[in-house]
Design a protein around this motif. Structure first.
Motif, PDB file in Angstrom:
ATOM      1  N   LEU A  50      23.314  69.482   9.458  1.00  0.00           N
ATOM      2  CA  LEU A  50      22.871  70.741   8.837  1.00  0.00           C
ATOM      3  C   LEU A  50      22.414  70.525   7.396  1.00  0.00           C
ATOM      4  O   LEU A  50      23.081  69.848   6.617  1.00  0.00           O
ATOM      5  CB  LEU A  50      24.015  71.760   8.846  1.00  0.00           C
ATOM      6  N   CYS A  90      34.752  70.764   8.818  1.00  0.00           N
ATOM      7  CA  CYS A  90      33.341  70.880   9.234  1.00  0.00           C
ATOM      8  C   CYS A  90      32.427  70.485   8.071  1.00  0.00           C
ATOM      9  O   CYS A  90      31.551  71.245   7.654  1.00  0.00           O
ATOM     10  CB  CYS A  90      33.027  72.302   9.694  1.00  0.00           C
ATOM     11  N   THR A  91      32.606  69.289   7.576  1.00  0.00           N
ATOM     12  CA  THR A  91      32.022  68.895   6.286  1.00  0.00           C
ATOM     13  C   THR A  91      30.520  68.641   6.314  1.00  0.00           C
ATOM     14  O   THR A  91      29.852  68.697   5.279  1.00  0.00           O
ATOM     15  CB  THR A  91      32.796  67.670   5.734  1.00  0.00           C
ATOM     16  N   GLY A  92      29.943  68.317   7.491  1.00  0.00           N
ATOM     17  CA  GLY A  92      28.493  68.094   7.575  1.00  0.00           C
ATOM     18  C   GLY A  92      28.055  66.985   6.620  1.00  0.00           C
ATOM     19  O   GLY A  92      28.590  65.869   6.645  1.00  0.00           O
ATOM     20  N   CYS A 119      28.546  68.218   1.485  1.00  0.00           N
ATOM     21  CA  CYS A 119      28.073  68.912   0.282  1.00  0.00           C
ATOM     22  C   CYS A 119      29.200  69.604  -0.504  1.00  0.00           C
ATOM     23  O   CYS A 119      29.235  69.502  -1.746  1.00  0.00           O
ATOM     24  CB  CYS A 119      26.952  69.893   0.626  1.00  0.00           C
ATOM     25  N   ASP A 141      34.712  66.085  10.306  1.00  0.00           N
ATOM     26  CA  ASP A 141      33.623  66.619  11.131  1.00  0.00           C
ATOM     27  C   ASP A 141      33.670  65.938  12.494  1.00  0.00           C
ATOM     28  O   ASP A 141      34.071  64.780  12.612  1.00  0.00           O
ATOM     29  CB  ASP A 141      32.259  66.374  10.472  1.00  0.00           C
ATOM     30  N   ILE A 142      33.208  66.663  13.513  1.00  0.00           N
ATOM     31  CA  ILE A 142      33.201  66.142  14.880  1.00  0.00           C
ATOM     32  C   ILE A 142      31.995  65.235  15.130  1.00  0.00           C
ATOM     33  O   ILE A 142      31.967  64.469  16.096  1.00  0.00           O
ATOM     34  CB  ILE A 142      33.199  67.336  15.880  1.00  0.00           C
ATOM     35  N   ALA A 194      36.714  63.816  13.393  1.00  0.00           N
ATOM     36  CA  ALA A 194      37.765  64.485  14.171  1.00  0.00           C
ATOM     37  C   ALA A 194      37.305  65.856  14.618  1.00  0.00           C
ATOM     38  O   ALA A 194      36.442  66.474  13.989  1.00  0.00           O
ATOM     39  CB  ALA A 194      39.019  64.637  13.309  1.00  0.00           C
ATOM     40  N   ASP A 195      37.938  66.309  15.715  1.00  0.00           N
ATOM     41  CA  ASP A 195      37.713  67.675  16.196  1.00  0.00           C
ATOM     42  C   ASP A 195      38.782  68.556  15.557  1.00  0.00           C
ATOM     43  O   ASP A 195      39.966  68.428  15.884  1.00  0.00           O
ATOM     44  CB  ASP A 195      37.836  67.674  17.730  1.00  0.00           C
ATOM     45  N   ILE A 196      38.376  69.426  14.649  1.00  0.00           N
ATOM     46  CA  ILE A 196      39.394  70.213  13.928  1.00  0.00           C
ATOM     47  C   ILE A 196      40.055  71.244  14.838  1.00  0.00           C
ATOM     48  O   ILE A 196      41.063  71.829  14.484  1.00  0.00           O
ATOM     49  CB  ILE A 196      38.810  70.919  12.680  1.00  0.00           C
ATOM     50  N   ARG A 197      39.476  71.460  16.046  1.00  0.00           N
ATOM     51  CA  ARG A 197      40.053  72.438  16.965  1.00  0.00           C
ATOM     52  C   ARG A 197      41.073  71.801  17.905  1.00  0.00           C
ATOM     53  O   ARG A 197      41.724  72.501  18.676  1.00  0.00           O
ATOM     54  CB  ARG A 197      38.935  73.093  17.788  1.00  0.00           C
ATOM     55  N   ASN A 251      32.673  75.606   5.705  1.00  0.00           N
ATOM     56  CA  ASN A 251      31.521  76.392   6.140  1.00  0.00           C
ATOM     57  C   ASN A 251      31.370  76.041   7.620  1.00  0.00           C
ATOM     58  O   ASN A 251      30.603  75.159   7.978  1.00  0.00           O
ATOM     59  CB  ASN A 251      30.267  76.006   5.349  1.00  0.00           C
ATOM     60  N   ARG A 273      25.881  72.274  17.587  1.00  0.00           N
ATOM     61  CA  ARG A 273      27.322  72.292  17.263  1.00  0.00           C
ATOM     62  C   ARG A 273      27.568  72.729  15.824  1.00  0.00           C
ATOM     63  O   ARG A 273      28.673  73.137  15.471  1.00  0.00           O
ATOM     64  CB  ARG A 273      27.921  70.890  17.426  1.00  0.00           C
ATOM     65  N   ALA A 274      26.517  72.590  14.954  1.00  0.00           N
ATOM     66  CA  ALA A 274      26.680  72.985  13.553  1.00  0.00           C
ATOM     67  C   ALA A 274      26.489  74.488  13.380  1.00  0.00           C
ATOM     68  O   ALA A 274      26.765  75.027  12.317  1.00  0.00           O
ATOM     69  CB  ALA A 274      25.676  72.233  12.688  1.00  0.00           C
ATOM     70  N   PHE A 303      36.113  79.560  15.012  1.00  0.00           N
ATOM     71  CA  PHE A 303      36.604  78.585  14.024  1.00  0.00           C
ATOM     72  C   PHE A 303      37.531  79.233  12.982  1.00  0.00           C
ATOM     73  O   PHE A 303      38.423  78.571  12.452  1.00  0.00           O
ATOM     74  CB  PHE A 303      35.432  77.874  13.327  1.00  0.00           C
TER      75      PHE A 303
HETATM   76  C1  LIG Z   1      27.609  75.045   9.514  1.00  0.00           C
HETATM   77  S1  LIG Z   1      27.767  73.281   9.521  1.00  0.00           S
HETATM   78  C2  LIG Z   1      28.340  73.065   7.877  1.00  0.00           C
HETATM   79  C3  LIG Z   1      28.091  71.738   7.281  1.00  0.00           C
HETATM   80  C4  LIG Z   1      28.379  71.660   5.767  1.00  0.00           C
HETATM   81  N1  LIG Z   1      29.760  71.999   5.480  1.00  0.00           N
HETATM   82  C5  LIG Z   1      27.453  72.571   4.999  1.00  0.00           C
HETATM   83  O1  LIG Z   1      27.914  73.574   4.442  1.00  0.00           O
HETATM   84  O2  LIG Z   1      26.250  72.287   4.953  1.00  0.00           O
HETATM   85  C6  LIG Z   1      29.179  73.087  10.519  1.00  0.00           C
HETATM   86  C7  LIG Z   1      29.659  71.654  10.793  1.00  0.00           C
HETATM   87  O3  LIG Z   1      30.781  71.757  11.691  1.00  0.00           O
HETATM   88  C8  LIG Z   1      30.811  70.611  12.515  1.00  0.00           C
HETATM   89  N2  LIG Z   1      31.659  70.921  13.677  1.00  0.00           N
HETATM   90  C9  LIG Z   1      31.367  71.676  14.760  1.00  0.00           C
HETATM   91  N3  LIG Z   1      32.415  71.727  15.599  1.00  0.00           N
HETATM   92  C10 LIG Z   1      33.411  71.002  15.018  1.00  0.00           C
HETATM   93  C11 LIG Z   1      34.746  70.687  15.395  1.00  0.00           C
HETATM   94  N4  LIG Z   1      35.287  71.160  16.537  1.00  0.00           N
HETATM   95  N5  LIG Z   1      35.478  69.896  14.585  1.00  0.00           N
HETATM   96  C12 LIG Z   1      34.944  69.415  13.418  1.00  0.00           C
HETATM   97  N6  LIG Z   1      33.694  69.684  13.009  1.00  0.00           N
HETATM   98  C13 LIG Z   1      32.934  70.476  13.793  1.00  0.00           C
HETATM   99  C14 LIG Z   1      29.345  70.359  12.827  1.00  0.00           C
HETATM  100  O4  LIG Z   1      29.146  69.031  13.251  1.00  0.00           O
HETATM  101  C15 LIG Z   1      28.688  70.704  11.476  1.00  0.00           C
HETATM  102  O5  LIG Z   1      28.522  69.548  10.700  1.00  0.00           O
END
Ligand SMILES: C[S@@+](CC[C@H](N)C(=O)[O-])C[C@H]1O[C@@H](n2cnc3c(N)ncnc32)[C@H](O)[C@@H]1O
Length: 296
Positions: A73, A104-106, A109, A129-130, A171-174, A194, A217-218, A234
């Protein structure tokens, strides 16, 4: 490839992004291009709908210039706005350092901007992040911003850097065992996120250039589509993590970005499921309720 004149490139771009933006975009693309042929290929990527930030390869985020690469993202201005505000709300120091968990660090940022803005030695950040593409990009961004990348093992020693540190965590935070991950050293003083928050209904209406380039997924707030899903999955998970014994420090803060119309629901989730108090809602520069804050 037959050579196209600059005026023709401008006309092509104008059709796609409008006259007002075309001049500016053409200047940026020209600065990124190696030669006229390369410029032509960059303009044609743009006119086929690719987001400008993926073509240029970077996006400003506060004083940082972060790398951008599909499908991770692209950091948004509203996220930049509240991260800068959060940096002013909390005052860690090397004498009184904090630990930060960004879910969900992407691109990394949020934690990277906080690590950059706060004094050296005042914050140890973990970004989870996953997506392995996201984690890889976050690590590259940390190096680019001069922030020390710590592995789990060096984190245990905790003495290998006098500066702020960023630890990437794939990791999968869920997942049920996320909170017990050996890479997480709770309690955290600050949890930021985010997370994905778009409903399946709104996702269907997104512009093709978002859907074709950014990881679904983002974006999708309910990974398992449910009828009438409000994109809040989430936030329930984040609230449950915050409520876990010893996960969030006393007086710890949770700050999450939300989608349009979700703030009050998320505030209730934080109070009821997260056992958080003094919740508040922040607006973005466009007057949209954009962030929910809670405290332990
Ligand atoms: C909306 S984006 C936000 C990215 C970044 N934090 C930003 O603000 O630009 C959400 C992020 O959540 C991650 N994500 C989705 N499902 C997830 C999960 N179950 N566990 C961890 N990360 C996950 C995605 O890969 C994506 O990078």
């Amino acid at each position: 490839m037959p050579r196209i004149l600059p005026t023709e490139l401008f006309a092509l771009l104008s059709k796609h992004v409008g006259q007002d933006s075309a001049g500016m975009e053409l200047r940026w693309l020209r600065a990124a291009a190696r030669d006229p042929h390369h410029l032509q290929s960059l303009v044609s990527r743009r006119t086929s709908g690719e987001p400008l930030q993926y073509i240029l390869g970077t996006q400003p985020f506060g004083p940082l210039e972060l790398l951008t690469r599909r499908p991770v993202l692209i950091p948004r201005p509203e996220t930049e706005h509240w991260t800068l505000r959060l940096a002013e709300l909390i005052h860690p120091s090397s004498q009184d350092p904090i630990s930060l968990l960004d879910l969900c660090t992407g691109s990394g940022c949020i934690p990277l901007l906080l690590c950059h803005l706060w004094p050296p030695g005042s914050v140890q950040a973990v970004g989870a992040d996953i997506s392995s593409d996201a984690i890889q990009l976050a690590v590259e961004n940390a190096h680019r911003c001069g922030i020390h990348v710590s592995t789990f093992h060096s984190l245990l020693r905790a003495t290998d850097s006098n500066g702020n540190t960023f630890t990437p965590l794939l990791a999968d935070i869920r997942s049920l065992d996320f909170a017990q991950s050996s890479a997480l050293r709770s309690p955290f003083h600050l949890i930021t996120s985010n997370p994905p928050y778009i409903t399946h209904e709104d996702y269907a209406k997104l512009s093709p250039s978002v859907k074709a380039y950014e990881d679904p997924r983002a974006l999708l707030g309910d990974p398992q589509p449910t009828p009438y899903g409000k994109g809040l999955t989430f936030y329930h998970d984040i609230a449950k993590l915050a409520a876990r014994e010893g996960f969030l420090a006393r007086n710890g803060v949770v700050a999450v970005e939300v989608g349009i119309g979700q703030a009050e629901d998320v505030q209730r989730i934080f109070q009821e499921e997260g056992r958080l108090r003094e919740t508040e809602i922040w607006r973005d520069p466009w007057e949209v309720q954009r962030v929910v804050i809670g405290r332990r």
